[in-house]
Design a protein around this motif. Structure first.
Motif, mmCIF file in Angstrom:
data_model
loop_
_atom_site.group_PDB
_atom_site.id
_atom_site.type_symbol
_atom_site.label_atom_id
_atom_site.label_comp_id
_atom_site.label_asym_id
_atom_site.label_seq_id
_atom_site.Cartn_x
_atom_site.Cartn_y
_atom_site.Cartn_z
ATOM 1 N N ALA A 176 0.225 32.727 -21.385
ATOM 2 C CA ALA A 176 1.330 31.785 -21.194
ATOM 3 C C ALA A 176 1.763 31.217 -22.538
ATOM 4 O O ALA A 176 1.556 30.043 -22.832
ATOM 5 N N VAL A 177 2.358 32.073 -23.357
ATOM 6 C CA VAL A 177 2.855 31.661 -24.663
ATOM 7 C C VAL A 177 4.382 31.679 -24.599
ATOM 8 O O VAL A 177 4.943 32.671 -24.150
ATOM 9 N N ARG A 217 15.648 35.205 -21.959
ATOM 10 C CA ARG A 217 14.192 35.291 -22.046
ATOM 11 C C ARG A 217 13.503 35.417 -20.686
ATOM 12 O O ARG A 217 12.414 35.963 -20.589
ATOM 13 N N ARG A 218 14.151 34.939 -19.616
ATOM 14 C CA ARG A 218 13.552 35.078 -18.290
ATOM 15 C C ARG A 218 13.292 36.544 -17.933
ATOM 16 O O ARG A 218 12.331 36.861 -17.242
ATOM 17 N N SER A 247 3.090 24.642 -14.829
ATOM 18 C CA SER A 247 3.545 25.824 -15.505
ATOM 19 C C SER A 247 4.904 26.264 -15.089
ATOM 20 O O SER A 247 5.840 25.520 -15.188
ATOM 21 N N GLY A 248 4.985 27.464 -14.548
ATOM 22 C CA GLY A 248 6.260 28.105 -14.350
ATOM 23 C C GLY A 248 7.192 27.650 -15.422
ATOM 24 O O GLY A 248 7.208 28.195 -16.506
ATOM 25 N N GLN A 249 7.898 26.608 -15.110
ATOM 26 C CA GLN A 249 8.923 26.097 -16.002
ATOM 27 C C GLN A 249 8.315 25.511 -17.277
ATOM 28 O O GLN A 249 8.739 25.846 -18.363
ATOM 29 N N VAL A 252 2.689 34.876 -12.348
ATOM 30 C CA VAL A 252 3.343 33.660 -11.848
ATOM 31 C C VAL A 252 2.328 32.509 -11.848
ATOM 32 O O VAL A 252 2.621 31.403 -12.295
ATOM 33 N N LEU A 298 -3.698 30.864 -29.074
ATOM 34 C CA LEU A 298 -2.706 31.453 -28.161
ATOM 35 C C LEU A 298 -3.010 31.084 -26.711
ATOM 36 O O LEU A 298 -2.118 31.026 -25.877
ATOM 37 N N LEU A 339 14.000 40.022 -11.370
ATOM 38 C CA LEU A 339 14.160 40.198 -12.816
ATOM 39 C C LEU A 339 15.289 41.163 -13.113
ATOM 40 O O LEU A 339 15.561 42.078 -12.328
ATOM 41 N N PRO A 345 -5.901 33.271 -18.203
ATOM 42 C CA PRO A 345 -5.505 34.584 -17.698
ATOM 43 C C PRO A 345 -6.220 35.695 -18.450
ATOM 44 O O PRO A 345 -6.254 35.701 -19.674
ATOM 45 N N LEU A 369 2.854 38.339 -24.843
ATOM 46 C CA LEU A 369 3.766 37.639 -23.933
ATOM 47 C C LEU A 369 3.595 38.101 -22.487
ATOM 48 O O LEU A 369 3.879 37.372 -21.555
ATOM 49 N N ALA A 377 -0.234 32.227 -13.711
ATOM 50 C CA ALA A 377 -0.572 31.895 -15.101
ATOM 51 C C ALA A 377 0.572 31.202 -15.825
ATOM 52 O O ALA A 377 0.405 30.723 -16.940
ATOM 53 N N GLY A 378 1.754 31.166 -15.196
ATOM 54 C CA GLY A 378 2.896 30.526 -15.848
ATOM 55 C C GLY A 378 3.588 31.428 -16.849
ATOM 56 O O GLY A 378 4.341 30.967 -17.692
ATOM 57 N N ILE A 379 3.347 32.731 -16.752
ATOM 58 C CA ILE A 379 3.980 33.663 -17.682
ATOM 59 C C ILE A 379 5.353 34.064 -17.154
ATOM 60 O O ILE A 379 6.291 34.260 -17.908
ATOM 61 N N VAL A 380 5.448 34.179 -15.827
ATOM 62 C CA VAL A 380 6.721 34.523 -15.200
ATOM 63 C C VAL A 380 7.204 33.331 -14.382
ATOM 64 O O VAL A 380 6.432 32.741 -13.619
ATOM 65 N N GLU A 381 8.456 32.969 -14.568
ATOM 66 C CA GLU A 381 9.024 31.877 -13.778
ATOM 67 C C GLU A 381 9.540 32.440 -12.469
ATOM 68 O O GLU A 381 10.252 33.433 -12.466
ATOM 69 N N PRO A 382 9.198 31.792 -11.342
ATOM 70 C CA PRO A 382 9.733 32.273 -10.073
ATOM 71 C C PRO A 382 11.233 31.992 -9.967
ATOM 72 O O PRO A 382 11.714 30.989 -10.480
ATOM 73 N N THR A 439 5.377 25.648 -19.042
ATOM 74 C CA THR A 439 4.684 26.348 -20.121
ATOM 75 C C THR A 439 5.575 27.293 -20.912
ATOM 76 O O THR A 439 5.308 27.550 -22.063
ATOM 77 N N LEU A 440 6.607 27.799 -20.259
ATOM 78 C CA LEU A 440 7.406 28.785 -20.971
ATOM 79 C C LEU A 440 8.336 28.152 -21.996
ATOM 80 O O LEU A 440 8.846 28.814 -22.863
#
Lengths: 265, 250
Positions: free
Chosen positions: A106-107, A258-259, A8-10, B73, B117, B15, B93, A102, B75-80, A12-13
């Protein structure tokens, strides 16, 4: 020990092929929702351009006697203007409107603007059928050049998407963008030769009129649908250039911003 | 230690935040040029955390201490901004219930929409439908009804059922089980136990220490964007209450 896979992180986004079913589902939802719970449904897509056509016929058809078959002239412009105005507004607000999703799933954020564009394109294509009949009623006939409407729509859609994508990303941080855009749209409508022939603008001011990107796209549409001719290179080149610049610019602005979306919805 | 399900190392999340809202446009105009429009905010820093597979891990902490961002993080929604995130398998999630539900569409249509989704495939969606029929406790006419006519509890039932239908490898729960009636809450906890037994890793964020102690094996306490204590739920509970300055059993 572990088979811990870096996820993920990178990954999935970013938009990937795996997101295609999701994209189609959301786009189809947009199509269905646009006129859900309304009695006339899809007919509203036709209503807006037709209402304007009526006003134009009433006010302008005498004003521009040099325009042969004014209803066809006006309607070919209006169909595309209506597509531009509606779809740009939908794309612009798409990310903010789906903030709750969002924030929690993880969309990739790109899904929502893209789905709005797809829904807008779908609506446009379906509306071509009744519009063809209405145009035919005013004496318009399809010719071999009519098929060129496909690349014209594609270029127009790229331009529209690039522009609204940038606005959409900025709108997450500053809601002023959405307000500004809804104020700018009517101004842009009068600046673009939708209701009037482009040569109405005085010759020494033509260069100002051509600064408006929509001037080139509406011109292209008119040559294909109203004149029934294949556009020359001098019309294709600016349209292709504008579409590419808008698309690349829009994508880079969106990717840059978007980040930080998550903290500003 | 057993196989790891989640490993976070040297995690940092910064952020860009807009400094001016609609109410402070005036403030912005006055300060134009002297202050910047966007501000860089540090939400998480120096987070190290390893959670074993099949573990149920609780996270407690004050409001705004970074608990939800940590889940995002994972869940991959926020990138570190810095650091590494490793997660084993598919993550479901549940950061808020009923997310992605479209009020204008029916229950069934929403099952398809939400599942897609969540990134589920077509066959998974068919399975979700069966699961919802049996688990959600909603009747067939209710599922055919537009979701905007649902009560809060019904929406929660539908949301929870969709999220947990396809036996995720990692389940993230953020303070969402407080809605719904007692019967549904019990059903949820039963389902969580069931998932736990089947090897699902659960990260559970809650303000209720009792809940954390009841279902979690271990826990962590967060404060000002980082993890300040990891240990047994009892130790973490003591630490948390020290932090808040209230006795554990008043």
């Amino acid at each position: 020990m572990s088979t811990v896979v870096p996820v993920s992180g990178q990954a999935t986004l970013r938009m990937q092929r795996q997101h295609l079913p999701m994209l189609i589902t959301v786009a189809w939802k947009n199509v269905r929702l646009r006129y859900k719970s309304s009695l006339f449904g899809f007919l509203w897509t036709l209503f807006n351009p037709l209402l304007f056509l009526l006003i134009f016929l009433f006010i302008f058809s005498r004003a521009f006697p040099q325009v042969e078959n004014y209803p066809v002239f006006a309607l070919t412009g209006l169909i595309f203007w209506s597509f531009f105005a509606t779809t740009s507004a939908h794309v612009l607000s798409s990310v903010v409107d789906n903030a709750h999703v969002l924030r929690s799933l993880a969309v990739p954020a790109q899904v929502f603007p893209l789905a709005q564009l797809m829904a807008g394109l779908f609506n446009l294509l379906v509306s071509f059928i009744p519009f063809a009949f209405i145009l035919a009623w005013f004496g318009w006939r399809p010719v071999s050049a009519t098929i060129l409407v496909i690349p014209v729509v594609a270029l127009f859609a790229c331009f529209l998407f690039g522009l609204s994508l940038a606005l959409c990303a900025l709108n997450v941080y500053f809601r002023d963008i959405g307000i500004l855009w809804s104020a700018l749209l009517p101004a842009l409508f009068y600046l673009t030769p939708v209701a009037y022939p482009p040569d109405l603008v005085p010759a020494d001011l033509q260069w100002v009129a051509s600064l408006n990107p929509l001037y080139h796209f509406i011109g292209l549409v008119r040559v294909v649908l109203y004149d029934g001719q294949a556009p020359g290179l001098e019309l294709w080149v600016p349209a292709i250039g504008l579409a590419l610049i808008a698309l690349l610019g829009g994508l880079s602005v969106f990717n840059l911003l978007r980040r930080g979306f998550i903290a500003n919805y | 230690m057993a196989e790891l399900a989640i490993a976070l190392h040297g995690l940092q999340v910064e952020l860009l935040v807009q400094r001016y809202g609609f109410r402070s446009i005036k403030e912005y105009l006055v300060s134009i040029g002297s202050k910047r429009l966007l501000e860089r905010k540090c939400i998480l820093h120096d987070v190290h955390l390893e959670i074993a597979r099949g573990e149920c891990f609780g996270i407690v902490g004050r409001n705004g201490s970074g608990k939800s961002t940590l889940l995002r993080v994972i869940a991959g929604i926020v990138e570190p901004t810095k650091g590494t995130v490793s997660v084993l398998g598919r993550v479901a999630p549940m950061l808020s219930l009923g997310v992605g539900l479209e009020p204008e569409l029916s229950g069934w249509e929403n099952v398809a929409l939400c599942s897609s989704l969540l990134g589920l495939s077509r066959s998974d969606i068919a399975h979700t439908k069966d699961y919802v029929r049996n688990f959600a406790g909603l009747s067939e006419p209710e599922l055919a009804m537009q979701v905007k006519r649902y009560s809060t509890g019904m929406t929660a039932r539908l949301g929870f059922s969709i999220a947990t239908a396809n036996d995720p490898d990692v389940l993230l729960i953020d303070e969402v089980l407080a809605v719904g009636d007692a019967a549904f809450q019990q059903q949820c906890y039963r389902r969580i136990d069931e998932l736990k037994r089947s090897g699902c890793t659960i990260v559970f964020v809650s303000h209720f220490l009792g809940e954390v102690q009841r279902i979690c094996d271990r826990a962590a306490c967060m404060e000002q964007g980082t993890i300040v204590k990891v240990g047994s739920t009892h130790e973490v509970g003591l630490h948390y209450h020290d932090l808040l300055g209230i006795p554990l059993n008043p």
